[in-house]
Scaffold this active site. Structure first.
Site, PDB file in Angstrom:
ATOM      1  N   HIS A   2      31.452  27.085   3.143  1.00  0.00           N
ATOM      2  CA  HIS A   2      31.559  27.583   4.513  1.00  0.00           C
ATOM      3  C   HIS A   2      33.013  27.584   4.955  1.00  0.00           C
ATOM      4  CE1 HIS A   2      31.042  26.936   9.056  1.00  0.00           C
ATOM      5  NE2 HIS A   2      30.791  28.200   8.820  1.00  0.00           N
ATOM      6  N   LEU A   3      33.592  26.400   5.125  1.00  0.00           N
ATOM      7  CA  LEU A   3      34.985  26.329   5.567  1.00  0.00           C
ATOM      8  C   LEU A   3      35.826  25.353   4.751  1.00  0.00           C
ATOM      9  CD1 LEU A   3      34.619  26.526   9.454  1.00  0.00           C
ATOM     10  CD2 LEU A   3      35.425  28.293   7.906  1.00  0.00           C
ATOM     11  N   CYS A  49      30.785  18.591   8.162  1.00  0.00           N
ATOM     12  CA  CYS A  49      31.573  19.398   9.103  1.00  0.00           C
ATOM     13  C   CYS A  49      30.700  20.330   9.940  1.00  0.00           C
ATOM     14  CB  CYS A  49      32.631  20.206   8.354  1.00  0.00           C
ATOM     15  SG  CYS A  49      33.866  19.184   7.528  1.00  0.00           S
ATOM     16  N   HIS A  50      29.798  21.060   9.288  1.00  0.00           N
ATOM     17  CA  HIS A  50      28.982  22.034  10.013  1.00  0.00           C
ATOM     18  C   HIS A  50      27.510  21.992   9.625  1.00  0.00           C
ATOM     19  CE1 HIS A  50      33.141  23.610  10.164  1.00  0.00           C
ATOM     20  NE2 HIS A  50      32.832  23.700  11.437  1.00  0.00           N
ATOM     21  N   GLY A  51      27.107  20.987   8.841  1.00  0.00           N
ATOM     22  CA  GLY A  51      25.691  20.761   8.580  1.00  0.00           C
ATOM     23  C   GLY A  51      25.056  21.570   7.473  1.00  0.00           C
TER      24      GLY A  51
END
Length: 187
Positions: free
Chosen positions: A127-128, A151-153
């Site tokens: 993702h990132l 970080c974002h699940g």
């Protein structure tokens, strides 16, 4: 008046042409050699440095890995996870309908023949770029028993395939080879 037969212009012209040809050949050869010596440093500076060549591969000894354990290593300054899958984790990964996955890959496509119990993936969320949890003992493994990106699940299963969250693709499997049953060379 003198006749044209009195002098031998062809002899002197022939001598002049021969000297001129020699001078031209010598000048071109000197310029060519000089050009090569000028280009050598420019070409050689484009070669990778010794520290870059040293980081181009990573050799891992996995002899201490037991079923269910994972290790973290570093490859090209990024984390790599090597997991020894248990029979239950392999069965769980193989039981998933590949058609239901966002990035459809079987466990066999993510491991090497003869070494289906060893999973090697880059420890970078797609993702990132965060580092997912789940490789070390006691870390959160997410809802599917694989890896969890805090970080974002994003949740990954035991085959490091994306199952839930914003990550678009599975954790990347780097190029690697087994040099023996207990040694892996990544890169």
């Amino acid at each position: 008046m003198a006749s044209s037969t009195d002098t031998t212009p062809t002899d002197t012209a022939a001598d002049g042409v021969r000297r001129r040809d020699f001078i031209e050949i010598a000048a071109v050869a000197t310029a060519g050699v000089g050009g090569i010596f000028a280009l050598l440093p420019l070409v050689s500076q484009m070669a990778p440095s010794k520290d870059v060549l040293a980081a181009s591969t990573t050799e891992l000894d996995i002899s201490a890995l037991e079923p269910g354990q994972a290790i973290k290593a570093e490859f090209r300054k990024q984390p790599v996870f090597v997991r020894y899958l248990t029979d239950a984790e392999i069965a769980e990964a193989n039981a998933v309908d590949v058609g239901s996955l966002r990035d459809a890959q079987t466990l066999a496509e993510r491991t090497q023949p003869g070494h289906e119990h060893i999973l090697v993936v880059m420890g970078v969320c797609t993702h990132l770029g965060c580092v997912p949890l789940g490789a070390a003992e006691g870390e959160v493994k997410g809802e599917y028993g694989g890896y969890f990106c805090p970080c974002h699940g994003s949740h990954y299963d035991t085959a490091a395939r994306i199952r839930k969250g914003p990550a678009p693709t599975n954790l990347e499997v780097p190029e690697y080879t087994f040099t023996s049953d207990t040694t892996i060379v990544i890169g």
